[in-house]
Motif scaffolding. Structure first.
Motif, PDB file in Angstrom:
ATOM      1  N   PRO A   5       2.021   7.294   6.406  1.00  0.00           N
ATOM      2  CA  PRO A   5       0.552   7.008   6.687  1.00  0.00           C
ATOM      3  C   PRO A   5       0.506   6.086   7.656  1.00  0.00           C
ATOM      4  O   PRO A   5       1.333   5.273   8.087  1.00  0.00           O
ATOM      5  CB  PRO A   5       0.387   6.324   5.421  1.00  0.00           C
ATOM      6  N   MET A   6      -0.933   5.830   8.173  1.00  0.00           N
ATOM      7  CA  MET A   6      -1.265   5.048   9.143  1.00  0.00           C
ATOM      8  C   MET A   6      -1.594   3.738   8.103  1.00  0.00           C
ATOM      9  O   MET A   6      -2.005   3.965   6.979  1.00  0.00           O
ATOM     10  CB  MET A   6      -2.640   5.442   9.764  1.00  0.00           C
ATOM     11  N   PRO A   7      -1.593   2.561   8.978  1.00  0.00           N
ATOM     12  CA  PRO A   7      -1.613   1.538   8.284  1.00  0.00           C
ATOM     13  C   PRO A   7      -3.358   1.244   7.989  1.00  0.00           C
ATOM     14  O   PRO A   7      -4.046   1.853   8.534  1.00  0.00           O
ATOM     15  CB  PRO A   7      -1.516   0.172   9.293  1.00  0.00           C
ATOM     16  N   ASP A   8      -3.564   0.768   6.683  1.00  0.00           N
ATOM     17  CA  ASP A   8      -5.247   0.746   6.452  1.00  0.00           C
ATOM     18  C   ASP A   8      -5.798  -0.458   7.148  1.00  0.00           C
ATOM     19  O   ASP A   8      -4.979  -1.129   7.862  1.00  0.00           O
ATOM     20  CB  ASP A   8      -5.266   0.633   5.093  1.00  0.00           C
ATOM     21  N   ALA A   9      -6.952  -0.571   6.916  1.00  0.00           N
ATOM     22  CA  ALA A   9      -7.727  -1.468   7.992  1.00  0.00           C
ATOM     23  C   ALA A   9      -7.100  -2.939   7.905  1.00  0.00           C
ATOM     24  O   ALA A   9      -7.024  -3.680   8.793  1.00  0.00           O
ATOM     25  CB  ALA A   9      -9.136  -1.694   7.850  1.00  0.00           C
ATOM     26  N   ASP A  10      -6.904  -3.491   6.770  1.00  0.00           N
ATOM     27  CA  ASP A  10      -6.444  -4.553   6.390  1.00  0.00           C
ATOM     28  C   ASP A  10      -4.717  -4.953   6.971  1.00  0.00           C
ATOM     29  O   ASP A  10      -4.448  -5.874   7.680  1.00  0.00           O
ATOM     30  CB  ASP A  10      -6.279  -5.097   4.803  1.00  0.00           C
ATOM     31  N   GLU A  11      -4.079  -4.084   6.698  1.00  0.00           N
ATOM     32  CA  GLU A  11      -2.666  -3.740   7.162  1.00  0.00           C
ATOM     33  C   GLU A  11      -2.805  -3.883   8.863  1.00  0.00           C
ATOM     34  O   GLU A  11      -1.965  -4.562   9.403  1.00  0.00           O
ATOM     35  CB  GLU A  11      -1.779  -2.707   6.626  1.00  0.00           C
ATOM     36  N   LEU A  12      -3.510  -3.050   9.181  1.00  0.00           N
ATOM     37  CA  LEU A  12      -3.582  -2.829  10.732  1.00  0.00           C
ATOM     38  C   LEU A  12      -4.134  -4.296  11.427  1.00  0.00           C
ATOM     39  O   LEU A  12      -3.459  -4.495  12.431  1.00  0.00           O
ATOM     40  CB  LEU A  12      -4.618  -1.820  11.141  1.00  0.00           C
ATOM     41  N   SER A  44       6.316  -1.590   5.401  1.00  0.00           N
ATOM     42  CA  SER A  44       5.870  -0.294   4.628  1.00  0.00           C
ATOM     43  C   SER A  44       6.345   0.758   5.905  1.00  0.00           C
ATOM     44  O   SER A  44       6.404   0.626   7.126  1.00  0.00           O
ATOM     45  CB  SER A  44       4.502  -0.485   4.456  1.00  0.00           C
ATOM     46  N   ALA A  46       4.000   2.763   6.981  1.00  0.00           N
ATOM     47  CA  ALA A  46       3.049   2.486   7.772  1.00  0.00           C
ATOM     48  C   ALA A  46       3.182   1.290   8.903  1.00  0.00           C
ATOM     49  O   ALA A  46       3.076   1.612  10.325  1.00  0.00           O
ATOM     50  CB  ALA A  46       1.437   2.363   7.286  1.00  0.00           C
TER      51      ALA A  46
END
Length: 165
Positions: A5-12, A44, A46
């Motif tokens: 998966p792509m990182p979500d906004a917080d993880e990004l 992760s 991501a």
């Protein structure tokens, strides 16, 4: 083959912050992964995908590094990581009995986290404290000559530290 998966906004946002001052060179992969592990508690899939893109490496290259080094985790674990040395020197002075006590005390087998997420118990194969075995590491502190009662005391002290922070 599926893509991670792509990182979500917080993880990004976190990953962007952690990489901001690192040059985009492959030799910066390890410092970046350490930062990720320290901040997020794991690396992760991501984050591995992000690192592969950022350092112009393949996902297999990044995955190989994460899985080669035992300190990197691919999924979240309990808040306090308790590592028990199961190398020969520690086994010769009671590491197996200590591991059995630890598993009973925490209610989980080696390699698992407690249901409440407070502890993660795992075996390692040398903490560099062979003369003082059996040895354990609680968070970043290595302790030697650990008996079952000392193990319990160390966990109680850690609980006190956690309650203060």
């Amino acid at each position: 083959m599926s893509h991670p998966p792509m990182p979500d906004a917080d993880e990004l946002a976190c990953l962007d912050e952690l990489i901001a001052d690192l040059p985009p060179q492959a030799d910066q992969l390890l410092p970046f992964l350490h930062r990720v592990q320290e901040r997020l508690g794991h690396v992760s899939p991501a984050a591995m995908r992000f690192a592969a893109h950022a350092f112009n490496l393949s996902r297999a290259d990044v995955y190989g590094v994460v899985t080669f080094y035992g300190d990197f985790r691919e999924a979240p674990v309990g808040d306090t990581v308790v590592q028990l040395c199961m190398a020969e020197a520690c086994q010769a002075v009671g590491a197996r009995a200590l591991a059995a006590h630890a598993e009973q005390r925490l209610g989980v087998p080696l390699g698992s986290s407690t249901a409440d997420g407070t502890h993660h118990l795992e075996a390692v194969y040398c903490l560099g404290n062979c003369a003082l075995g059996p040895s354990i590491r609680v968070k970043d502190a290595v302790h030697g000559r650990v008996s079952p009662s000392r193990f319990d005391t160390l966990l109680e002290l850690r609980a006190i530290d956690r309650s203060r922070s």
